[in-house]
Write a protein that holds these residues in place. Structure first.
Motif, PDB file in Angstrom:
ATOM      1  N   TYR A 401       0.929  -1.189   0.014  1.00 37.28           N
ATOM      2  CA  TYR A 401      -0.071  -0.082   0.040  1.00 37.28           C
ATOM      3  C   TYR A 401       0.886   1.379   0.132  1.00 37.28           C
ATOM      4  N   ASN A 402       0.346   1.987  -0.790  1.00 35.09           N
ATOM      5  CA  ASN A 402       1.438   3.382  -1.180  1.00 35.09           C
ATOM      6  C   ASN A 402       0.526   4.632  -1.460  1.00 35.09           C
ATOM      7  N   ASP A 403      -0.491   4.561  -0.728  1.00 34.50           N
ATOM      8  CA  ASP A 403      -1.511   5.674  -0.780  1.00 34.50           C
ATOM      9  C   ASP A 403      -2.078   6.107  -2.186  1.00 34.50           C
ATOM     10  N   THR A 404      -2.237   4.744  -2.754  1.00 35.86           N
ATOM     11  CA  THR A 404      -2.963   4.675  -4.020  1.00 35.86           C
ATOM     12  C   THR A 404      -3.675   3.421  -4.170  1.00 35.86           C
ATOM     13  N   VAL A 405      -4.439   3.235  -5.145  1.00 34.31           N
ATOM     14  CA  VAL A 405      -5.317   2.112  -5.073  1.00 34.31           C
ATOM     15  C   VAL A 405      -4.488   0.881  -6.197  1.00 34.31           C
ATOM     16  N   VAL A 406      -3.389   1.527  -6.552  1.00 34.73           N
ATOM     17  CA  VAL A 406      -2.839   0.477  -7.613  1.00 34.73           C
ATOM     18  C   VAL A 406      -2.353  -1.036  -6.945  1.00 34.73           C
ATOM     19  N   PRO A 407      -2.138  -1.059  -5.794  1.00 36.85           N
ATOM     20  CA  PRO A 407      -1.732  -2.441  -5.208  1.00 36.85           C
ATOM     21  C   PRO A 407      -3.168  -3.086  -5.314  1.00 36.85           C
ATOM     22  N   LEU A 408      -4.044  -2.757  -4.669  1.00 40.43           N
ATOM     23  CA  LEU A 408      -5.347  -3.391  -4.962  1.00 40.43           C
ATOM     24  C   LEU A 408      -5.825  -3.698  -6.195  1.00 40.43           C
ATOM     25  N   ALA A 409      -5.625  -2.801  -7.092  1.00 36.46           N
ATOM     26  CA  ALA A 409      -6.031  -3.061  -8.739  1.00 36.46           C
ATOM     27  C   ALA A 409      -5.295  -4.295  -9.026  1.00 36.46           C
ATOM     28  N   LEU A 410      -3.764  -3.955  -9.129  1.00 29.81           N
ATOM     29  CA  LEU A 410      -3.194  -5.309  -9.448  1.00 29.81           C
ATOM     30  C   LEU A 410      -3.431  -6.793  -8.708  1.00 29.81           C
ATOM     31  N   GLY A 411      -3.589  -6.360  -7.642  1.00 33.35           N
ATOM     32  CA  GLY A 411      -3.984  -7.764  -6.755  1.00 33.35           C
ATOM     33  C   GLY A 411      -5.263  -8.448  -7.267  1.00 33.35           C
ATOM     34  N   PHE A 412      -6.181  -7.672  -7.426  1.00 33.40           N
ATOM     35  CA  PHE A 412      -7.649  -8.210  -8.037  1.00 33.40           C
ATOM     36  C   PHE A 412      -7.327  -8.850  -9.532  1.00 33.40           C
ATOM     37  N   THR A 413      -6.625  -8.060 -10.192  1.00 29.05           N
ATOM     38  CA  THR A 413      -6.660  -8.308 -11.839  1.00 29.05           C
ATOM     39  C   THR A 413      -5.594  -9.660 -11.708  1.00 29.05           C
ATOM     40  N   LEU A 414      -4.500  -9.724 -11.431  1.00 29.73           N
ATOM     41  CA  LEU A 414      -3.614 -10.817 -11.635  1.00 29.73           C
ATOM     42  C   LEU A 414      -4.022 -11.902 -10.923  1.00 29.73           C
ATOM     43  N   TYR A 415      -4.502 -12.040  -9.594  1.00 31.69           N
ATOM     44  CA  TYR A 415      -4.946 -13.170  -8.984  1.00 31.69           C
ATOM     45  C   TYR A 415      -6.177 -13.725  -9.400  1.00 31.69           C
ATOM     46  N   SER A 416      -7.153 -12.856  -9.961  1.00 33.69           N
ATOM     47  CA  SER A 416      -8.414 -13.568 -10.404  1.00 33.69           C
ATOM     48  C   SER A 416      -8.146 -14.225 -11.497  1.00 33.69           C
ATOM     49  N   PHE A 417      -7.103 -13.769 -12.527  1.00 28.36           N
ATOM     50  CA  PHE A 417      -6.954 -14.259 -13.692  1.00 28.36           C
ATOM     51  C   PHE A 417      -6.245 -15.621 -13.533  1.00 28.36           C
ATOM     52  N   VAL A 418      -5.383 -15.912 -12.586  1.00 27.76           N
ATOM     53  CA  VAL A 418      -4.747 -17.038 -12.164  1.00 27.76           C
ATOM     54  C   VAL A 418      -5.905 -17.821 -11.696  1.00 27.76           C
ATOM     55  N   ALA A 419      -6.550 -17.619 -10.858  1.00 29.58           N
ATOM     56  CA  ALA A 419      -7.731 -18.316 -10.417  1.00 29.58           C
ATOM     57  C   ALA A 419      -8.959 -18.760 -11.381  1.00 29.58           C
ATOM     58  N   TRP A 420      -8.853 -18.083 -12.445  1.00 36.32           N
ATOM     59  CA  TRP A 420      -9.675 -18.246 -13.617  1.00 36.32           C
ATOM     60  C   TRP A 420      -8.955 -19.518 -14.428  1.00 36.32           C
ATOM     61  N   MET A 421      -7.758 -19.505 -14.353  1.00 39.80           N
ATOM     62  CA  MET A 421      -7.066 -20.567 -15.100  1.00 39.80           C
ATOM     63  C   MET A 421      -6.954 -21.688 -14.353  1.00 39.80           C
ATOM     64  N   LEU A 422      -6.703 -21.719 -13.154  1.00 42.74           N
ATOM     65  CA  LEU A 422      -7.065 -22.931 -12.297  1.00 42.74           C
ATOM     66  C   LEU A 422      -8.339 -23.521 -12.232  1.00 42.74           C
TER      67      LEU A 422
END
Length: 435
Positions: A401-422
């Protein structure tokens, strides 16, 4: 309507088909007709949800208190107070491996009694903590103890329901239990108005006592004595190996872990995002509740629709919606340099959470479906895999967390993509095994 024939009379350690037990008719079974217990079906759902909610309550009620805990216990790093949330998941990842198999041996009720006792011990340690290290140990014990009610209650559901009926019950449980995390930050905030953060742990003690009495007097044992298995370490290890041999179950559990990793990152940094970044102040619990209630509403819808469309179809559609919302959030942080407008953030976050709710409930049901009479070990293994995967992923997002929403956006996007493939890989394994 899909008919899947299953048989697990031998439960060999190397055969996925050997774990299946029961004929599951997705879309045709009414869970109320399958339930037999002292309490009503609605009371059973409420009680299971309340036992499961100890985890959610232990997370969300603490969120408004994190700054005060960090200050009183002399935490130095800006993001270190988040570890109060993360430490809970260390216990949650370990507890199921003990309490799940134990419930197959001594019964569901006794295992839950043990879990509630350990949760109480951890709560007392947190209540009287004099430094941050004691707090983290207490939180880990809380997580270990809460794994009893959380995991064993899932096994109790699996004892009585299968297939889409189980998915529907779990969706109803999720819908009831999500009310608790929706209001939990408000409860924590109210307690802070009349007490300090230690009052929240005193509230945990009171609630645990209520759940214990309710459970003891109103819930029947769901695992008959004749179906119990002696608790031998060697046999437990063999059972764990047998569960791990079911490739579809392991893949669904891994998908659940990646899916929850993004959500855990949100939980860890929610207080900072809402109060520090968007300046919501004391309105933070209200906005948090709005997103949580959206999660609950989606669970109710899933519970009604899964009997008609099946778990695989519902989760497949929902994960695509999740990807759409996540990628849109990621594009938004690029456009607005890390801080999209608050209303737009709430809209996209709401879409993400509603999608997660549908996928999450169905993933658990699909992972547990082939495990038959080994529901206790199965629930423990599924939970351990998903939690051990989600914990480092969530900590990575939270600590970034760095006073932006960037970490959250990256986490949701990348993690949900991997979950979809699994998920897709798990579906292929399931179809091959059933062919």
């Amino acid at each position: 309507m899909t008919l899947t024939s299953q048989s697990d009379s031998h439960f060999p350690a190397s055969s996925e088909s050997g774990i299946r037990s029961q004929t599951v008719i997705e879309g045709a079974m009414n869970p109320k007709s399958m339930y037999m217990g002292r309490a009503s079906f609605g009371e059973f759902i409420s009680l299971i949800a309340m036992m499961s909610c100890l985890v959610a309550l232990s997370i969300d009620a603490m969120l408004p208190a994190l700054p005060a805990i960090g200050q009183d216990l002399k935490v130095t790093g800006a993001n270190d107070a988040q570890l109060v949330i993360s430490a809970l998941f260390i216990g949650i990842s370990i507890g199921p491996l003990f309490l799940g198999p134990l419930s197959d041996s001594i019964g569901r009720k006794r295992a839950i009694y043990i879990g509630l006792s350990i949760f109480t011990l951890g709560t007392l340690l947190c209540l009287f903590a004099q430094n941050f290290e004691q707090m983290l140990v207490g939180r880990a014990l809380q997580g270990f103890g809460a794994a009893g009610p959380r995991i064993v209650s899932i096994a109790m559901v699996r004892d009585q329901f299968v297939g889409a009926s189980m998915a529907r019950v779990m969706s109803f449980v999720t819908a009831v239990f999500i009310v608790v995390p929706a209001v939990a930050p408000s409860v924590g905030q109210l307690i802070l108005l009349v007490s300090d953060w230690r009052g929240i742990f005193a509230f945990f003690l009171l609630l645990t006592a209520i759940i214990l009495v309710w459970f003891a007097f109103r819930q029947d044992e769901s695992l008959p004595v004749e179906k119990r298995k002696p608790y031998r370490v060697r046999q437990v290890v063999q059972s764990i190996k047998a569960v791990l041999s079911v490739r579809s179950t392991v893949l669904y559990a891994l998908a659940t872990g990646f899916l929850f990793g993004g959500f855990l990152g949100y939980l860890s940094s929610a207080q900072q995002v809402f109060q520090n970044l968007y300046g919501t102040g004391e309105w933070f619990p209200i906005y948090f509740a709005v997103l949580a209630l959206g999660f609950g509403c989606a669970s109710v819808v899933n519970g009604k629709m899964v009997l008609k469309h099946g778990t695989e179809t519902m989760s497949g559609v929902a994960i695509k919606f999740l990807q759409g919302f996540a990628w849109t959030l990621l594009a938004s942080v690029v456009i607005w340099q890390g801080i999209p407008p608050f209303i737009w953030f709430m809209v996209l976050a709401g879409g993400i959470f509603m999608s997660v709710a549908v996928v999450f409930g169905n993933l658990n049901a699909m992972a547990m479906q082939p495990l038959g009479n080994y529901a206790g070990v199965g629930a423990a293994v599924v939970s351990a895999i998903s939690t051990l995967v989600s914990l480092p992923l969530g900590v990575l997002v939270g600590q970034s967390y760095n006073d932006t929403v960037v970490p959250l956006a990256l986490g949701f996007t990348l993690y949900s993509f991997v979950a979809w493939m699994l998920m897709r890989a798990a579906n292929r394994q399931k179809h091959l095994a059933n062919a």
